[in-house]
Design a protein around this motif. Structure first.
Motif, PDB file in Angstrom:
ATOM      1  N   ILE A 114      -0.318   5.850  12.146  1.00 51.75           N
ATOM      2  CA  ILE A 114      -0.149   4.694  11.250  1.00 51.75           C
ATOM      3  C   ILE A 114      -1.356   3.769  11.332  1.00 51.75           C
ATOM      4  O   ILE A 114      -1.860   3.285  10.313  1.00 51.75           O
ATOM      5  CB  ILE A 114       1.141   3.944  11.604  1.00 51.75           C
ATOM      6  CG1 ILE A 114       2.362   4.791  11.223  1.00 51.75           C
ATOM      7  CG2 ILE A 114       1.194   2.584  10.901  1.00 51.75           C
ATOM      8  CD1 ILE A 114       3.666   4.251  11.750  1.00 51.75           C
ATOM      9  N   SER A 173       0.835  -1.202   0.000  1.00 50.15           N
ATOM     10  CA  SER A 173       0.000   0.000   0.000  1.00 50.15           C
ATOM     11  C   SER A 173       0.869   1.251   0.000  1.00 50.15           C
ATOM     12  O   SER A 173       1.609   1.506   0.946  1.00 50.15           O
ATOM     13  CB  SER A 173      -0.907   0.012   1.236  1.00 50.15           C
ATOM     14  OG  SER A 173      -1.519   1.281   1.378  1.00 50.15           O
ATOM     15  N   CYS A 183       3.634   5.882   6.999  1.00 52.24           N
ATOM     16  CA  CYS A 183       4.604   5.306   7.931  1.00 52.24           C
ATOM     17  C   CYS A 183       5.951   6.023   7.835  1.00 52.24           C
ATOM     18  O   CYS A 183       6.563   6.361   8.860  1.00 52.24           O
ATOM     19  CB  CYS A 183       4.799   3.819   7.646  1.00 52.24           C
ATOM     20  SG  CYS A 183       3.399   2.772   8.080  1.00 52.24           S
ATOM     21  N   ARG A 206      -7.577   2.413   4.871  1.00 52.96           N
ATOM     22  CA  ARG A 206      -7.387   1.674   3.619  1.00 52.96           C
ATOM     23  C   ARG A 206      -8.111   0.328   3.652  1.00 52.96           C
ATOM     24  O   ARG A 206      -8.674  -0.108   2.646  1.00 52.96           O
ATOM     25  CB  ARG A 206      -5.898   1.455   3.346  1.00 52.96           C
ATOM     26  CG  ARG A 206      -5.092   2.731   3.233  1.00 52.96           C
ATOM     27  CD  ARG A 206      -5.701   3.716   2.267  1.00 52.96           C
ATOM     28  NE  ARG A 206      -5.630   3.225   0.884  1.00 52.96           N
ATOM     29  CZ  ARG A 206      -6.332   3.758  -0.109  1.00 52.96           C
ATOM     30  NH1 ARG A 206      -7.174   4.753   0.121  1.00 52.96           N
ATOM     31  NH2 ARG A 206      -6.201   3.286  -1.337  1.00 52.96           N
ATOM     32  N   THR A 242      -0.890  -3.786   3.782  1.00 53.49           N
ATOM     33  CA  THR A 242      -0.503  -2.757   4.750  1.00 53.49           C
ATOM     34  C   THR A 242       0.620  -3.245   5.653  1.00 53.49           C
ATOM     35  O   THR A 242       1.477  -2.455   6.064  1.00 53.49           O
ATOM     36  CB  THR A 242      -1.713  -2.341   5.600  1.00 53.49           C
ATOM     37  OG1 THR A 242      -2.187  -3.458   6.361  1.00 53.49           O
ATOM     38  CG2 THR A 242      -2.851  -1.840   4.712  1.00 53.49           C
ATOM     39  N   VAL A 271      -0.162   3.723   2.884  1.00 55.04           N
ATOM     40  CA  VAL A 271       0.327   3.351   4.207  1.00 55.04           C
ATOM     41  C   VAL A 271       1.839   3.537   4.299  1.00 55.04           C
ATOM     42  O   VAL A 271       2.356   4.016   5.318  1.00 55.04           O
ATOM     43  CB  VAL A 271      -0.068   1.895   4.539  1.00 55.04           C
ATOM     44  CG1 VAL A 271       0.580   1.441   5.846  1.00 55.04           C
ATOM     45  CG2 VAL A 271      -1.583   1.770   4.626  1.00 55.04           C
ATOM     46  N   ILE A 299      -3.813   2.757   8.206  1.00 52.61           N
ATOM     47  CA  ILE A 299      -4.080   1.367   7.835  1.00 52.61           C
ATOM     48  C   ILE A 299      -5.579   1.071   7.908  1.00 52.61           C
ATOM     49  O   ILE A 299      -6.155   0.450   7.000  1.00 52.61           O
ATOM     50  CB  ILE A 299      -3.305   0.415   8.759  1.00 52.61           C
ATOM     51  CG1 ILE A 299      -1.794   0.519   8.484  1.00 52.61           C
ATOM     52  CG2 ILE A 299      -3.777  -1.025   8.585  1.00 52.61           C
ATOM     53  CD1 ILE A 299      -0.933  -0.284   9.436  1.00 52.61           C
TER      54      ILE A 299
END
Length: 265
Positions: A205, A167, A174, A212, A223, A170, A209
């Motif tokens: 984070i 992803s 991150c 998504r 993820t 993500v 996640i």
């Protein structure tokens, strides 16, 4: 005589601007305890090894359609049953915030403002490099693995038929949150502030996640792969930053901060 003074003033002004520009790209070294530097190197290795091992395990499970990826469909199906109008609105907001338009703008503004405001641009440049590395790595892996996303009719914020693993949303979140937290709090002497900083990054984070997965654009292992790649990038950033800036007493330094601290000792 007046012309000579004016010319001299212009020359000095130009030299001052050049000096300021040059200092922007001088890496400001800093003194740390030997144990702290060893700890930073140790942390970088642990993060890199864990990140790489977790990514390989995730990749193998996705390619072989077993192991970790066995939970993808059950988790996806369960999330379909939890949807509601209020939660969907929140998740769409998060998807936009961490999306391919808003997040790059936020990152660019942060890097530019930080780079202009800071005396030395080492850390903003390091953040930009980490973000760019994440984009390049994710695009390469996307086109190698070519994993399909969940069904389009289950996506809640428009159709997306690009590849799914890993992803990009993500990974970008991150990298920005983890690397940013390290670069900010690694210069502070208050461990509690660093703990809260990384807790905040972790919350961000989790939200990225969750959005998504909830909106139906990724499988859980997509993820997880992004998070593991970000750990690997964070480990590299810590190692590079420590090697370039962290000095222990007795080693030569060039940074103004280090010289000031040395003079006080």
């Amino acid at each position: 005589m007046a012309h000579e003074k004016a010319g001299s003033a212009v020359t000095e002004k130009g030299a001052g601007r050049w000096r300021t520009f040059h200092e922007k790209f001088v890496v400001d070294e800093r003194y740390v305890d030997p144990a702290d530097r060893r700890g930073l190197y140790r942390a970088s290795v642990i993060l890199a090894v864990v990140g790489l091992a977790l990514f390989i395990a995730t990749l193998v499970s996705v390619v072989q359609a077993d192991g970790l990826s066995a939970a993808d469909h059950p988790v996806h199906d369960w999330l379909l049953t939890t949807r509601s109008a209020a939660v969907t609105a929140i998740m769409i907001f998060l998807a936009v915030f961490f999306g391919p338009i808003a997040l790059p703008i936020i990152v660019l503004v942060v890097i530019l403002v930080w780079g202009i405001a800071a005396k030395h641009a080492w850390r903003p440049i390091l953040l930009a490099s980490a973000m760019l590395t994440g984009v390049i790595v994710s695009q390469i892996i996307l086109h190698i693995v070519q994993r399909s996303r969940p069904p389009v009719d289950q996506m809640l914020f428009g159709a997306d038929q690009t590849f799914s693993f890993p992803s990009g949303h993500v990974l970008g979140a991150c990298d920005f949150l983890l690397v940013g937290a390290y670069l900010i709090f690694s210069r502070r002497r208050n461990p509690r502030a660093a703990v809260f900083g990384f807790i905040g990054a972790g919350i961000g984070i989790i939200l990225a996640i969750a959005s998504r997965l909830y909106l139906g654009y990724h499988w859980p292992t997509d993820t997880l792969a992004s998070f593991s790649l970000s750990l690997l990038i964070l480990g590299g950033v810590i190692a590079l930053d420590t090697w370039r800036t962290a000095r222990i007493p007795g080693e030569p330094v060039t940074g103004e901060l280090s010289k000031e601290e040395s003079a006080r000792e």
